[in-house]
Design an enzyme around this catalytic site. Structure first.
Site, PDB file in Angstrom:
ATOM      1  N   CYS A 156     -15.015  10.625  14.220  1.00  0.00           N
ATOM      2  CA  CYS A 156     -16.162   9.793  14.632  1.00  0.00           C
ATOM      3  C   CYS A 156     -16.822   9.089  13.455  1.00  0.00           C
ATOM      4  O   CYS A 156     -17.487   8.075  13.632  1.00  0.00           O
ATOM      5  CB  CYS A 156     -17.185  10.638  15.377  1.00  0.00           C
ATOM      6  N   HIS A 171     -23.264   5.913  15.892  1.00  0.00           N
ATOM      7  CA  HIS A 171     -22.002   6.245  16.562  1.00  0.00           C
ATOM      8  C   HIS A 171     -22.335   6.696  17.975  1.00  0.00           C
ATOM      9  O   HIS A 171     -23.249   7.499  18.186  1.00  0.00           O
ATOM     10  CB  HIS A 171     -21.288   7.353  15.782  1.00  0.00           C
ATOM     11  N   ASN A 191     -17.483   7.910  24.486  1.00  0.00           N
ATOM     12  CA  ASN A 191     -17.351   8.064  23.030  1.00  0.00           C
ATOM     13  C   ASN A 191     -15.951   7.586  22.633  1.00  0.00           C
ATOM     14  O   ASN A 191     -14.956   8.216  22.987  1.00  0.00           O
ATOM     15  CB  ASN A 191     -17.562   9.539  22.671  1.00  0.00           C
TER      16      ASN A 191
END
Ligand SMILES: CC(C)(COP(=O)(O)OP(=O)(O)OC[C@H]1O[C@@H](n2cnc3c(N)ncnc32)[C@H](O)[C@@H]1OP(=O)(O)O)[C@@H](O)C(=O)NCCC(=O)NCCS
EC number: 2.3.1.180
Length: 336
Positions: free
Chosen positions: A115, A263, A293
């Site tokens: 991530c 993020h 995500n």
């Protein structure tokens, strides 16, 4: 003295929209649970046979970024590709991009920081430009999660969260050090490596032939594992720390932030950070509701959409921040 500046942004998401209700037909979950805990309403999952892969999605995002930057592929001096879901175990997708775009034989670096991958990739590109080594760098974040998720009730704690897509940016040399990327800040804490992990196939754990030989349907080691609450608690602390670190390094207060692009891990995490920094809804950009995500793709996808929506103007202080598997985390402070 040079800085790097983002002069082109691009994105690509697969057509196939998968809503929370669609998921409730294949596993024991529901729209209310997913929305309340994550903010996600739908995500894109590559359809079998569509031809989309991590590399091809990255290439499509890159084409858009190159065109918007107003440069030619021949102007690109280096490629950085961030992903945790490469088409092949090796080589990584950077070289596939070099080939697919017909870019001359420049270096292609693969970054695998999950991530935080795009922040790490930006940091590498920015520093290559700051040293004067390269002028134009193509930075890509792309993920194809959907083929590797456990889409049964057993995997619901993870599979409802992740989506597929890609984003890309062109960084170019900027004279002086007042505009563009002011600084990047990177961290890791490997003691928590197994709190958000995909263990197999791995040379140190179980390679593909071990998995095939065992033929054990109960083996979960080749699906991602996440200790959700532990990740959540660490994420909110590290996001805040690394944003403050970036602001302080540039002599800025939190009031200086014009746009925060976190993020897209979880809307609740983003809202926590928003409140902590006293930001309005207009000062934080989220699109996790549409895409879930998308790991290394999430920041460039969100940055591209924020820019497309006219939410980022010249001179704005733009803050990017990420946290994820590793644990790794980082921030990037930009004078746009
Ligand atoms: C994953 C996350 C949404 C889970 O929320 P949570 O409130 O911690 O939920 P829990 O894991 O404690 O699970 C609560 C219950 O819901 C169940 N559950 C898990 N996934 C479910 C789903 N998709 N649908 C319905 N129920 C689900 C669990 O089995 C558990 O049931 P139980 O109480 O009977 O055991 C949350 O922990 C989170 O967002 N963590 C951070 C994740 C993240 O940001 N990851 C990326 C970092 S880069």
């Amino acid at each position: 003295m040079y800085n790097s500046k983002i002069i082109g942004l691009g994105k690509y998401v697969p057509d196939n929209v998968v809503t929370n209700d669609d998921l409730s037909k294949i596993m024991d979950t529901n729209d209310e649970w997913i929305t309340e805990r994550t903010g996600i309403k739908e995500r894109r999952w590559v359809k079998e046979g569509s031809g989309d892969t991590t590399a091809t999605m990255g290439v499509k995002a890159a084409k858009m970024a190159i065109e918007r930057a107003g440069i030619s592929k021949d102007d690109i001096d280096f490629i950085v590709f961030a992903t945790l879901s490469p088409d092949m175990y090796f080589p990584g997708p950077g070289v596939q991009v070099q080939h697919a775009l017909g870019i001359k034989t420049v270096g292609a670096l693969d970054v695998r920081n999950q991530c935080s991958g795009f922040i790490y990739a930006l940091s590498v590109a920015d520093n290559f430009i700051k040293t004067g080594m390269y002028k134009n760098i193509l930075v890509i974040g792309s993920e194809l999660h959907s083929h590797g998720l456990d889409k049964t009730t057993r995997g619901r704690g993870v599979s409802v969260i992740f989506g597929d897509g890609a984003g890309a940016a062109i960084l170019t040399r900027e004279e002086g050090n007042k505009k563009g990327i002011l600084s990047t800040h990177l961290h890791s804490q490997g003691e928590h490596a197994e709190e958000l992990v995909l263990k197999a196939p791995g040379m140190g754990t179980r390679w593909v032939n071990d998995i095939l030989a065992d033929n054990n349907e109960d083996d979960e080691s080749y699906f991602p594992y996440m200790n959700g609450q532990f990740v959540f608690k660490n994420a909110v602390v590290r996001f805040s720390e690394v944003i403050m670190e970036g602001l302080m390094a540039n002599g800025l207060q939190k009031e200086a932030i014009d746009m925060l692009i976190p993020h897209q891990a979880n809307l609740r995490i983003a809202q926590f950070i928003q409140n902590k920094f006293g930001l309005t809804n207009d000062q934080v950009f989220n699109n996790i509701q549409k895409y879930g995500n998308t790991t290394a793709a999430s920041i460039p996808l969100a940055l591209t959409e924020a820019w497309e929506a006219g939410k980022i103007k010249e001179g704005d202080t733009v803050v990017l921040a990420a946290f994820g598997s590793g644990f790794t985390w980082g921030s990037c402070i930009i004078n746009w």
